[in-house]
Design a protein around this motif. Structure first.
Motif, PDB file in Angstrom:
ATOM      1  N   LEU A 103      97.503  94.678  59.246  1.00  0.00           N
ATOM      2  CA  LEU A 103      98.021  95.981  59.668  1.00  0.00           C
ATOM      3  C   LEU A 103      97.786  96.273  61.147  1.00  0.00           C
ATOM      4  O   LEU A 103      98.561  97.015  61.748  1.00  0.00           O
ATOM      5  N   TRP A 104      96.761  95.688  61.756  1.00  0.00           N
ATOM      6  CA  TRP A 104      96.493  95.976  63.174  1.00  0.00           C
ATOM      7  C   TRP A 104      97.719  95.667  64.026  1.00  0.00           C
ATOM      8  O   TRP A 104      97.991  96.336  65.011  1.00  0.00           O
ATOM      9  N   LYS A 105      98.493  94.639  63.596  1.00  0.00           N
ATOM     10  CA  LYS A 105      99.669  94.217  64.361  1.00  0.00           C
ATOM     11  C   LYS A 105     100.969  94.695  63.721  1.00  0.00           C
ATOM     12  O   LYS A 105     102.051  94.257  64.101  1.00  0.00           O
ATOM     13  N   GLY A 106     100.848  95.566  62.716  1.00  0.00           N
ATOM     14  CA  GLY A 106     102.035  96.162  62.110  1.00  0.00           C
ATOM     15  C   GLY A 106     102.643  95.382  60.966  1.00  0.00           C
ATOM     16  O   GLY A 106     103.717  95.726  60.495  1.00  0.00           O
ATOM     17  N   ALA A 107     101.982  94.333  60.513  1.00  0.00           N
ATOM     18  CA  ALA A 107     102.525  93.509  59.429  1.00  0.00           C
ATOM     19  C   ALA A 107     102.183  94.126  58.079  1.00  0.00           C
ATOM     20  O   ALA A 107     101.018  94.237  57.728  1.00  0.00           O
ATOM     21  N   ARG A 108     103.217  94.516  57.346  1.00  0.00           N
ATOM     22  CA  ARG A 108     103.030  95.005  55.970  1.00  0.00           C
ATOM     23  C   ARG A 108     103.255  93.826  55.036  1.00  0.00           C
ATOM     24  O   ARG A 108     104.301  93.199  55.078  1.00  0.00           O
ATOM     25  N   VAL A 109     102.269  93.533  54.215  1.00  0.00           N
ATOM     26  CA  VAL A 109     102.342  92.419  53.268  1.00  0.00           C
ATOM     27  C   VAL A 109     102.164  93.014  51.875  1.00  0.00           C
ATOM     28  O   VAL A 109     101.053  93.315  51.446  1.00  0.00           O
ATOM     29  N   ALA A 110     103.287  93.176  51.189  1.00  0.00           N
ATOM     30  CA  ALA A 110     103.288  93.896  49.911  1.00  0.00           C
ATOM     31  C   ALA A 110     102.327  93.289  48.894  1.00  0.00           C
ATOM     32  O   ALA A 110     101.608  94.027  48.200  1.00  0.00           O
ATOM     33  N   GLU A 111     102.291  91.973  48.800  1.00  0.00           N
ATOM     34  CA  GLU A 111     101.413  91.327  47.817  1.00  0.00           C
ATOM     35  C   GLU A 111      99.942  91.615  48.116  1.00  0.00           C
ATOM     36  O   GLU A 111      99.150  91.888  47.205  1.00  0.00           O
ATOM     37  N   LEU A 112      99.562  91.562  49.373  1.00  0.00           N
ATOM     38  CA  LEU A 112      98.186  91.850  49.765  1.00  0.00           C
ATOM     39  C   LEU A 112      97.855  93.331  49.508  1.00  0.00           C
ATOM     40  O   LEU A 112      96.796  93.649  48.963  1.00  0.00           O
ATOM     41  N   GLU A 113      98.762  94.203  49.897  1.00  0.00           N
ATOM     42  CA  GLU A 113      98.529  95.630  49.679  1.00  0.00           C
ATOM     43  C   GLU A 113      98.382  95.938  48.195  1.00  0.00           C
ATOM     44  O   GLU A 113      97.525  96.737  47.799  1.00  0.00           O
ATOM     45  N   ALA A 114      99.174  95.296  47.357  1.00  0.00           N
ATOM     46  CA  ALA A 114      99.070  95.504  45.909  1.00  0.00           C
ATOM     47  C   ALA A 114      97.719  95.027  45.388  1.00  0.00           C
ATOM     48  O   ALA A 114      97.093  95.698  44.554  1.00  0.00           O
ATOM     49  N   ARG A 115      97.247  93.899  45.895  1.00  0.00           N
ATOM     50  CA  ARG A 115      95.922  93.409  45.469  1.00  0.00           C
ATOM     51  C   ARG A 115      94.828  94.368  45.900  1.00  0.00           C
ATOM     52  O   ARG A 115      93.865  94.585  45.156  1.00  0.00           O
TER      53      ARG A 115
END
Length: 175
Positions: A120-132
């Motif tokens: 997130l520091w660089k603005g990358a949203r990673v749905a799988e990681l956020e769900a975990r």
């Protein structure tokens, strides 16, 4: 677990380049914002582990500085090895691997939060990681994931939205 200040001291001990220290500060900044959101939904996590992990997750890049600019994963195992050799607790040293290998490892909520801060520091949203992350926090809180999802998703979006400003600061310092 060590404090963030002690973690920055370790970066100094391993002769981390200034760019790596700047990166650590920016990931820590994102991590602090995420920790505030986690606290706001009433979930308890080891804040010191997340904060020190945000600082030390790329410590191995002090030995493999080419990985500051380019691809490579040699810094992951090397960072863990370096930290363990300095007497750093296993659960903290593991973030050197787990921040990148979270898909392939059993990770604590804290390790997942470090991995998320590093995205997130660089603005990358990673749905799988956020769900975990949401699932791990819901399990820890003993509640349904949807009780946490909206608040945390909004917080993740706010952290990601600050990426341009953080990226600009990383370029100024050469990170």
């Amino acid at each position: 677990v060590m404090t963030q200040d002690e973690a920055f001291e370790v970066l100094g001990e391993v002769a981390a380049p200034a760019r790596l220290v700047t990166h650590a500060r920016l990931v820590l900044e994102a991590g602090d914002a995420i920790l505030a959101a986690v606290a706001s939904v009433g979930v308890t996590v080891d804040r010191d582990l997340v904060r020190a992990g945000a600082v030390l997750h790329d410590a191995g890049k002090a030995r493999y500085p080419a990985e500051l600019d380019g691809a490579g994963d040699r810094h992951e195992a090397e960072g863990e090895r370096m930290l363990l050799a300095r007497g750093v607790e296993t659960k903290l040293a593991r973030v050197c691997r787990s921040h990148a290998k979270w898909k392939d490892m059993e990770c604590s909520a804290e390790e997942l939060l470090v991995a998320l801060a590093d995205k997130l520091w660089k603005g990358a949203r990673v749905a799988e990681l956020e769900a975990r992350v949401v699932d791990a926090l819901a399990q820890r809180a003993g509640c349904d994931r949807w009780d946490l999802f909206v608040t945390l998703d909004d917080a993740f979006e706010r952290v990601a939205a600050g990426a341009d400003q953080r990226l600009a600061r990383s370029r100024v310092s050469g990170a």
